[in-house]
Design a protein around this motif. Structure first.
Motif, PDB file in Angstrom:
ATOM      1  N   PHE A 184      -6.555  -7.949  -2.622  1.00  0.00           N
ATOM      2  CA  PHE A 184      -6.210  -9.346  -2.407  1.00  0.00           C
ATOM      3  C   PHE A 184      -5.942  -9.616  -0.929  1.00  0.00           C
ATOM      4  O   PHE A 184      -5.275  -8.820  -0.258  1.00  0.00           O
ATOM      5  N   TYR A 185      -6.435 -10.772  -0.449  1.00  0.00           N
ATOM      6  CA  TYR A 185      -6.282 -11.144   0.954  1.00  0.00           C
ATOM      7  C   TYR A 185      -5.522 -12.458   1.134  1.00  0.00           C
ATOM      8  O   TYR A 185      -5.234 -12.839   2.264  1.00  0.00           O
ATOM      9  N   SER A 186      -5.208 -13.156   0.058  1.00  0.00           N
ATOM     10  CA  SER A 186      -4.443 -14.400   0.162  1.00  0.00           C
ATOM     11  C   SER A 186      -3.036 -14.089   0.667  1.00  0.00           C
ATOM     12  O   SER A 186      -2.477 -13.031   0.376  1.00  0.00           O
ATOM     13  N   GLU A 191      -1.030  -1.148  -3.915  1.00  0.00           N
ATOM     14  CA  GLU A 191      -1.865  -0.956  -2.729  1.00  0.00           C
ATOM     15  C   GLU A 191      -2.826  -2.120  -2.520  1.00  0.00           C
ATOM     16  O   GLU A 191      -3.177  -2.458  -1.384  1.00  0.00           O
ATOM     17  N   CYS A 192      -3.228  -2.786  -3.622  1.00  0.00           N
ATOM     18  CA  CYS A 192      -4.182  -3.891  -3.516  1.00  0.00           C
ATOM     19  C   CYS A 192      -3.572  -5.124  -2.855  1.00  0.00           C
ATOM     20  O   CYS A 192      -4.281  -6.076  -2.519  1.00  0.00           O
ATOM     21  N   PHE A 193      -2.245  -5.117  -2.632  1.00  0.00           N
ATOM     22  CA  PHE A 193      -1.565  -6.256  -2.007  1.00  0.00           C
ATOM     23  C   PHE A 193      -1.134  -5.958  -0.570  1.00  0.00           C
ATOM     24  O   PHE A 193      -0.317  -6.679  -0.007  1.00  0.00           O
ATOM     25  N   LYS A 194      -1.698  -4.942   0.046  1.00  0.00           N
ATOM     26  CA  LYS A 194      -1.238  -4.519   1.368  1.00  0.00           C
ATOM     27  C   LYS A 194      -1.501  -5.563   2.449  1.00  0.00           C
ATOM     28  O   LYS A 194      -0.893  -5.512   3.524  1.00  0.00           O
ATOM     29  N   ASN A 195      -2.382  -6.547   2.182  1.00  0.00           N
ATOM     30  CA  ASN A 195      -2.673  -7.587   3.167  1.00  0.00           C
ATOM     31  C   ASN A 195      -1.846  -8.851   2.954  1.00  0.00           C
ATOM     32  O   ASN A 195      -1.913  -9.782   3.761  1.00  0.00           O
ATOM     33  N   CYS A 196      -1.068  -8.901   1.882  1.00  0.00           N
ATOM     34  CA  CYS A 196      -0.399 -10.140   1.473  1.00  0.00           C
ATOM     35  C   CYS A 196       0.990 -10.286   2.103  1.00  0.00           C
ATOM     36  O   CYS A 196       1.617  -9.307   2.508  1.00  0.00           O
ATOM     37  N   GLY A 209       5.813   2.350   7.519  1.00  0.00           N
ATOM     38  CA  GLY A 209       5.090   1.400   8.370  1.00  0.00           C
ATOM     39  C   GLY A 209       3.988   0.628   7.676  1.00  0.00           C
ATOM     40  O   GLY A 209       3.325  -0.216   8.290  1.00  0.00           O
ATOM     41  N   GLY A 210       3.757   0.893   6.380  1.00  0.00           N
ATOM     42  CA  GLY A 210       2.729   0.180   5.641  1.00  0.00           C
ATOM     43  C   GLY A 210       3.185  -1.214   5.229  1.00  0.00           C
ATOM     44  O   GLY A 210       4.331  -1.604   5.456  1.00  0.00           O
ATOM     45  N   TYR A 211       2.268  -1.956   4.646  1.00  0.00           N
ATOM     46  CA  TYR A 211       2.564  -3.325   4.163  1.00  0.00           C
ATOM     47  C   TYR A 211       3.214  -4.169   5.264  1.00  0.00           C
ATOM     48  O   TYR A 211       4.246  -4.819   5.060  1.00  0.00           O
ATOM     49  N   SER A 212       2.606  -4.156   6.435  1.00  0.00           N
ATOM     50  CA  SER A 212       3.208  -4.806   7.606  1.00  0.00           C
ATOM     51  C   SER A 212       3.309  -6.322   7.463  1.00  0.00           C
ATOM     52  O   SER A 212       4.147  -6.952   8.130  1.00  0.00           O
ATOM     53  N   ASN A 213       2.471  -6.937   6.613  1.00  0.00           N
ATOM     54  CA  ASN A 213       2.520  -8.392   6.431  1.00  0.00           C
ATOM     55  C   ASN A 213       3.558  -8.829   5.398  1.00  0.00           C
ATOM     56  O   ASN A 213       3.972  -9.990   5.370  1.00  0.00           O
ATOM     57  N   LEU A 214       3.984  -7.922   4.543  1.00  0.00           N
ATOM     58  CA  LEU A 214       4.796  -8.270   3.384  1.00  0.00           C
ATOM     59  C   LEU A 214       6.173  -8.808   3.775  1.00  0.00           C
ATOM     60  O   LEU A 214       6.872  -8.219   4.601  1.00  0.00           O
ATOM     61  N   ARG A 215       6.547  -9.957   3.158  1.00  0.00           N
ATOM     62  CA  ARG A 215       7.867 -10.539   3.379  1.00  0.00           C
ATOM     63  C   ARG A 215       8.629 -10.742   2.075  1.00  0.00           C
ATOM     64  O   ARG A 215       9.844 -10.904   2.088  1.00  0.00           O
ATOM     65  N   TRP A 216       7.929 -10.737   0.939  1.00  0.00           N
ATOM     66  CA  TRP A 216       8.587 -10.921  -0.358  1.00  0.00           C
ATOM     67  C   TRP A 216       7.816 -10.177  -1.437  1.00  0.00           C
ATOM     68  O   TRP A 216       6.597 -10.267  -1.539  1.00  0.00           O
ATOM     69  N   LEU A 217       8.564  -9.430  -2.257  1.00  0.00           N
ATOM     70  CA  LEU A 217       7.966  -8.740  -3.394  1.00  0.00           C
ATOM     71  C   LEU A 217       8.876  -8.895  -4.597  1.00  0.00           C
ATOM     72  O   LEU A 217      10.089  -8.675  -4.512  1.00  0.00           O
ATOM     73  N   SER A 218       8.298  -9.299  -5.723  1.00  0.00           N
ATOM     74  CA  SER A 218       9.034  -9.379  -6.979  1.00  0.00           C
ATOM     75  C   SER A 218       8.148  -8.821  -8.079  1.00  0.00           C
ATOM     76  O   SER A 218       7.029  -9.308  -8.290  1.00  0.00           O
ATOM     77  N   VAL A 219       8.640  -7.797  -8.762  1.00  0.00           N
ATOM     78  CA  VAL A 219       7.877  -7.149  -9.839  1.00  0.00           C
ATOM     79  C   VAL A 219       8.755  -7.072 -11.078  1.00  0.00           C
ATOM     80  O   VAL A 219       9.860  -6.527 -11.026  1.00  0.00           O
TER      81      VAL A 219
END
Length: 331
Positions: free
Chosen positions: A207-209, A224-229, A254-264
């Motif tokens: 996903f790239y959104s 891993e498929c959300f690493k760009n989100c 250092g991964g998921y550098s774009n991530l600001r919110w995660l809820s699972v």
């Protein structure tokens, strides 16, 4: 605004003759019109319709919402699709052409209402026709479980036909949609929301959104498929403790550098979840205090969280709701 507003009679000396204007002057007039004005002008005559295609109108921003049966132009003028059995409520209506079809239509305040045998296919036909006669850029398409897959796909395919390769927001709710075909047909730049209840695995994706929300996310088996989100929200998932542990380790490194919110939210997240270097997964004294942050258009809040840090010192907050099986992280 009724079509009589526009005068295309060359022999009438009393009214302003739009059709005699040169292209540049007509374009300057049209840029002050609403979408309904342009729509009406296209119905005055074959000459006016042809002239409109030559001159082109101002650029409109369009939203297509199958959930509300509406097409919005610049968030100020709306074309609405109603079932034909609602016509009895309205006394004054006229026919308007949508492609080769004549449909009963009324103009009410800032709404153009057309009456169809099927509101969803009618809305699709309106969308395609209006996109052809108006100079527009489609910002968003929203659908729900009532939306026929064919209607949604034809709207998306039309964007490809008019060489629009991306869209800001897409909401997919159809039960029978081909998710792989949809995501290959259009790039969603800002917000992707998937509420479809897939019976079989729809496929593997990256996903790239910026923002991704998946309601029935049982088919997502890793993060891993959300690493760009930037924002990710998953419910009814089957994510396990180990998946969260793996994610947290990669994020801290250092991964998921774009991530600001995660809820699972997952039934497979168990109370014995442990993360390296984090002694507690919630505040042991105060569960009412919140950390809040505006991310995109959303205010994200996390209650009773504990502070954590990436290896490079980047701060974040997390909370694990062990009874609900919900893991949250705000960065």
């Amino acid at each position: 605004m009724e079509s009589s507003y526009f005068n295309t009679n060359y022999n009438d000396d009393k009214n302003f003759k739009l059709m005699k204007l040169p292209d540049v002057a007509l374009h300057d007039v049209i840029k002050f019109w609403s979408a309904a004005d342009v729509f009406n002008f296209s119905h005055c005559s074959k000459k006016s319709s042809k002239r409109l295609r030559q001159v082109k109108s101002k650029k409109f921003s369009v939203t297509l919402n199958f959930s509300l049966d509406t097409i919005g132009f610049d968030n100020s003028y709306f074309f609405r699709s109603y079932e034909k059995n609602w016509m009895w409520k309205y006394q004054k209506w006229d026919f308007r052409n949508y492609g080769e079809i004549q449909i009963p239509t009324i103009f009410e305040n800032k709404n153009v209402i057309s009456f169809w045998n099927n509101v969803h296919y009618g809305l699709k036909d309106m969308f395609i026709h209006l996109s052809q006669i108006l100079n527009c850029s489609v910002l968003s398409i929203e659908s729900d479980e009532r939306t026929p897959d064919e209607a949604l796909m034809m709207a998306l395919e039309f964007l490809s036909w008019k060489n629009q390769n991306s869209i800001q927001k897409l909401e997919i709710g159809s039960f029978e949609c081909d998710l792989k075909e949809i995501l290959e047909a259009i790039e969603v730049t800002e917000t992707l929301k998937i509420t479809s209840e897939f019976e079989i695995h729809p496929g593997d994706f990256e996903f790239y959104s910026k923002s991704v929300t998946i309601k029935n996310s049982w088919w997502i088996d890793n993060l891993e498929c959300f690493k760009n989100c930037v924002e990710v929200e998953l419910s009814e998932s089957e994510i396990s403790n180990q998946t969260i542990i793996d994610f947290f380790g990669k994020w801290a490194a250092g991964g998921y550098s774009n991530l600001r919110w995660l809820s699972v939210k997952s039934e497979n997240l168990k109370e014995d979840l442990k993360l390296d270097g984090v002694p507690f997964l919630k505040d042991q004294k105060d569960l009412r205090t919140s950390e809040e942050k505006l991310i995109g258009d959303n205010i994200r809040a996390i209650y009773g969280s504990v502070p954590i840090f990436k290896n490079d010192g980047t701060p974040a907050f997390l909370r694990f709701h062990e009874k609900e099986g919900r893991f949250e992280m705000l960065i």
